[in-house]
Design an enzyme around this catalytic site. Structure first.
Site, PDB file in Angstrom:
ATOM      1  CE  LYS A  22     -38.949  49.848 -57.829  1.00  0.00           C
ATOM      2  NZ  LYS A  22     -37.846  50.926 -58.406  1.00  0.00           N
ATOM      3  CG  ASN A  23     -35.363  50.218 -55.743  1.00  0.00           C
ATOM      4  OD1 ASN A  23     -35.886  50.046 -56.908  1.00  0.00           O
ATOM      5  ND2 ASN A  23     -35.832  50.950 -54.855  1.00  0.00           N
ATOM      6  CB  CYS A 117     -38.917  60.509 -63.223  1.00  0.00           C
ATOM      7  SG  CYS A 117     -38.478  60.461 -61.593  1.00  0.00           S
ATOM      8  NE  ARG A 122     -34.470  59.568 -59.509  1.00  0.00           N
ATOM      9  CZ  ARG A 122     -35.125  58.506 -59.392  1.00  0.00           C
ATOM     10  NH1 ARG A 122     -36.411  58.786 -59.777  1.00  0.00           N
ATOM     11  NH2 ARG A 122     -34.514  57.201 -59.326  1.00  0.00           N
ATOM     12  CG  ASP A 307     -37.995  54.473 -52.367  1.00  0.00           C
ATOM     13  OD1 ASP A 307     -37.064  53.698 -52.695  1.00  0.00           O
ATOM     14  OD2 ASP A 307     -37.919  55.612 -52.888  1.00  0.00           O
ATOM     15  NE  ARG A 399     -41.325  52.353 -63.377  1.00  0.00           N
ATOM     16  CZ  ARG A 399     -40.309  53.444 -63.017  1.00  0.00           C
ATOM     17  NH1 ARG A 399     -40.800  54.639 -62.843  1.00  0.00           N
ATOM     18  NH2 ARG A 399     -39.135  53.249 -62.633  1.00  0.00           N
TER      19      ARG A 399
HETATM   20  C1  EPZ Z   1     -32.721  54.600 -55.895  1.00  0.00           C
HETATM   21  O1  EPZ Z   1     -32.719  55.641 -56.943  1.00  0.00           O
HETATM   22  C2  EPZ Z   1     -33.872  53.960 -56.070  1.00  0.00           C
HETATM   23  N1  EPZ Z   1     -34.274  53.378 -57.194  1.00  0.00           N
HETATM   24  C3  EPZ Z   1     -34.936  54.793 -55.696  1.00  0.00           C
HETATM   25  O2  EPZ Z   1     -36.202  54.173 -55.400  1.00  0.00           O
HETATM   26  C4  EPZ Z   1     -34.761  55.426 -54.379  1.00  0.00           C
HETATM   27  O3  EPZ Z   1     -35.693  56.493 -53.809  1.00  0.00           O
HETATM   28  C5  EPZ Z   1     -33.356  55.976 -54.013  1.00  0.00           C
HETATM   29  O4  EPZ Z   1     -32.280  55.252 -54.523  1.00  0.00           O
HETATM   30  C6  EPZ Z   1     -32.820  56.586 -52.708  1.00  0.00           C
HETATM   31  O5  EPZ Z   1     -32.889  55.404 -52.009  1.00  0.00           O
HETATM   32  C7  EPZ Z   1     -33.498  52.191 -57.641  1.00  0.00           C
HETATM   33  O6  EPZ Z   1     -32.945  51.779 -57.152  1.00  0.00           O
HETATM   34  C8  EPZ Z   1     -34.011  51.614 -59.188  1.00  0.00           C
HETATM   35  P1  EPZ Z   1     -29.966  58.014 -55.533  1.00  0.00           P
HETATM   36  P2  EPZ Z   1     -31.437  56.588 -57.180  1.00  0.00           P
HETATM   37  O7  EPZ Z   1     -28.535  58.126 -56.797  1.00  0.00           O
HETATM   38  O8  EPZ Z   1     -30.000  55.539 -57.493  1.00  0.00           O
HETATM   39  C9  EPZ Z   1     -29.829  62.860 -56.585  1.00  0.00           C
HETATM   40  C10 EPZ Z   1     -38.519  53.775 -55.851  1.00  0.00           C
HETATM   41  O9  EPZ Z   1     -39.443  54.114 -55.544  1.00  0.00           O
HETATM   42  N2  EPZ Z   1     -28.486  62.351 -57.455  1.00  0.00           N
HETATM   43  O10 EPZ Z   1     -29.479  57.580 -54.259  1.00  0.00           O
HETATM   44  O11 EPZ Z   1     -31.712  57.146 -58.499  1.00  0.00           O
HETATM   45  C11 EPZ Z   1     -31.065  62.301 -57.335  1.00  0.00           C
HETATM   46  O12 EPZ Z   1     -31.431  63.191 -57.985  1.00  0.00           O
HETATM   47  C12 EPZ Z   1     -37.264  54.530 -56.476  1.00  0.00           C
HETATM   48  O13 EPZ Z   1     -38.402  52.240 -55.747  1.00  0.00           O
HETATM   49  C13 EPZ Z   1     -27.773  63.466 -58.238  1.00  0.00           C
HETATM   50  O14 EPZ Z   1     -28.024  64.692 -57.936  1.00  0.00           O
HETATM   51  O15 EPZ Z   1     -31.164  57.518 -56.193  1.00  0.00           O
HETATM   52  C14 EPZ Z   1     -31.670  62.194 -55.772  1.00  0.00           C
HETATM   53  O16 EPZ Z   1     -32.241  63.580 -55.593  1.00  0.00           O
HETATM   54  C15 EPZ Z   1     -37.619  55.666 -56.568  1.00  0.00           C
HETATM   55  N3  EPZ Z   1     -26.616  63.030 -58.882  1.00  0.00           N
HETATM   56  C16 EPZ Z   1     -30.734  61.815 -54.878  1.00  0.00           C
HETATM   57  O17 EPZ Z   1     -29.594  62.544 -55.357  1.00  0.00           O
HETATM   58  C17 EPZ Z   1     -26.486  61.613 -59.055  1.00  0.00           C
HETATM   59  O18 EPZ Z   1     -25.253  61.506 -59.826  1.00  0.00           O
HETATM   60  C18 EPZ Z   1     -30.707  60.483 -54.328  1.00  0.00           C
HETATM   61  O19 EPZ Z   1     -30.411  59.680 -55.605  1.00  0.00           O
HETATM   62  C19 EPZ Z   1     -27.161  60.915 -58.450  1.00  0.00           C
HETATM   63  C20 EPZ Z   1     -28.185  61.122 -57.731  1.00  0.00           C
END
Ligand code: EPZ
Length: 427
Positions: A22-23, A117, A122, A307, A399
């Site tokens: 998915k990701n 969420c 996020r 995850d 999802r």
């Molecule tokens: C991706 O989310 C995945 N989703 C998530 O999977 C996964 O948990 C996550 O990466 C970490 O591996 C998809 O790929 C669609 P991040 P993403 O940017 O890109 C903070 C699932 O269950 N952050 O690595 O949103 C953020 O809030 C989902 O399949 C900022 O603060 O993850 C989080 O606390 C859940 N500012 C942390 O960093 C930003 O600009 C990691 O986020 C970006 C992120």
């Protein structure tokens, strides 16, 4: 409303094949915006989030043919919009993955600010800071991000505060046509990042170092060209079934993914007492003795994936002693624990730490999916609970898990989706 009912006490056995990740699939779909023409994606999971991303692309003028459930033919030649509507971004924050491709193709984009969420705020501040370094100007008004590139996109060095998956992906895609070289330092290293970089290079981009902490993108002036690409296997769906087999019995063979993409997870599971035999694109899982309690801390890849945190907590909640699970990636990803306590687990949350004391048994109960992975982990707990467990809010599970109930039934579980009347809202 639909719920999933699980009757505990039936061991799992046999084999299950997971879908494409998915990701990765969601970002590969967004990347087709950068290659006008017909891109064919195979091994695409048939899940709700993919359908939402399809709606986003169609909103912009793309045409999508679904061939044989897991193959998408995406024609982006007629794409004439560079805006994503709020109602779609609100449904799925991954819609923000179109930001980089739209900037690359049109030099501008209007993307609704993603809401938070259940698992955290996020934010996308790292996306915005990194893109500003490339020359993108942002105005935010009425909940929409208006991005423009008055002086084009110019390569530079961007160092991420945190190895954000989304920020790495948007920066990688936005820099494909930037002038000169863009270096993304402290880049995310997930296998889904490598899959996206492979697609971009197949389309004619020049991305080097994906999978390492330093990604280098050499800007190219020609349009990217459409290709055919197979989505990498879903390591998290695979890890979910590995954990289920570890809890409910086995042996179960999980196919369709690369065990190396679950390196640390499988190592930790072996320390916990699971027996795991790795093979090409598969592994076979069983367990004889008790589950050994060990500490877990989530980190960006190759660290322990957030995850897989809920599924692992479910295992450790039946551990032979106590342990601490630390969630370092999201600020609020322990809601699953509160639901599992309704089934008899003994877990105490202290900020980013969950102190887990193993118990012998879970008892079946009515529980609610807090998010995608927590929902799957509640079904997992139901497999071994006394009596029947009813999991609601299963749209979260839909999802990211295709044919979840069918796959579990195929492994011998007594699980079914049941339509029940909506709960009475009593004033
Ligand atoms: C991706 O989310 C995945 N989703 C998530 O999977 C996964 O948990 C996550 O990466 C970490 O591996 C998809 O790929 C669609 P991040 P993403 O940017 O890109 C903070 C699932 O269950 N952050 O690595 O949103 C953020 O809030 C989902 O399949 C900022 O603060 O993850 C989080 O606390 C859940 N500012 C942390 O960093 C930003 O600009 C990691 O986020 C970006 C992120």
């Amino acid at each position: 409303m639909e719920v999933i009912k699980v009757e505990g006490g039936h061991p799992l056995g046999g084999e299950v094949t997971v879908e494409g990740a998915k990701n990765s699939a969601l970002k590969l779909m967004a990347a087709t915006l950068m290659a006008p023409g017909v891109t064919t994606l195979t091994n695409v999971p048939n899940i709700a989030d993919v359908h939402v991303m399809g709606k986003v692309l169609k909103y912009m003028g793309a045409k999508i043919d679904v061939l044989g459930v897991h193959t998408l033919k995406i024609d982006t030649s007629e794409v004439d919009k560079w805006e994503t509507p709020y109602h779609l971004v609100a449904q799925m924050r991954a819609s923000t993955a179109v930001l980089g491709p739209l900037l690359s193709r049109f030099g501008k984009a209007i993307v609704a600010m993603p809401g938070g969420c259940n698992i955290g705020a996020r934010k996308i501040d790292m996306h915005i800071l990194g893109l500003e370094a490339l020359g993108v100007k942002f105005d935010i008004d009425h909940g929409n991000i208006h991005a423009t590139t008055p002086n084009g996109l110019n390569g530079t060095v961007v160092t991420l505060d945190f190895a954000s998956v989304g920020a790495t992906e948007n920066l990688m895609m936005a820099s494909v046509h930037a002038k000169g070289i863009t270096t993304i330092d402290n880049a995310a290293r997930e296998p889904e990042i490598v899959d996206l970089a492979n697609l971009l290079n197949e389309m004619g981009a020049k991305v080097r170092g994906a999978g390492s902490p330093v990604i280098e993108v050499e800007g190219v002036s020609e349009d990217l060209h459409p290709v055919e690409h197979r989505v990498v296997g879903d390591r998290i769906e695979a890890g979910t079934f590995v954990a289920m087999a570890g809890l409910a019995g086995g042996p179960v063979t999980v196919k369709g993914f690369e065990p190396v993409h679950l390196g640390l997870v499988l190592k930790k599971f072996e320390l916990m007492g699971l027996n795991i035999v790795r093979g090409p694109h598969q592994c076979t899982v069983s367990r004889k003795g008790s589950i050994h309690s060990i500490d877990i801390q989530t980190l960006p890849f190759p660290g322990f994936p957030t995850d897989m945190q809920a599924q692992t907590m479910c295992l450790l909640a039946q551990g032979d002693s106590s342990c601490v699970i630390t969630e370092n990636v999201f600020e609020n990803r322990f809601m699953f624990a509160s639901e599992l306590q309704r089934m008899g687990a003994d877990i105490r949350i202290e900020g980013h730490h969950a102190i887990v004391h193993g118990v012998q048994k879970f008892s079946g109960a009515e529980v609610k999916s807090p998010d995608l992975r927590g929902g799957a982990a509640l079904v997992m707990a139901g497999l071994v609970a006394d009596g029947v467990t009813t999991v609601s809010d299963i749209h979260h599970i839909d999802r990211g898990y295709e044919r979840f109930v069918q796959k579990l039934t195929g492994l011998g579980a007594k699980v079914e989706r049941v339509e029940v009347p909506d709960p009475e809202i009593v004033d």
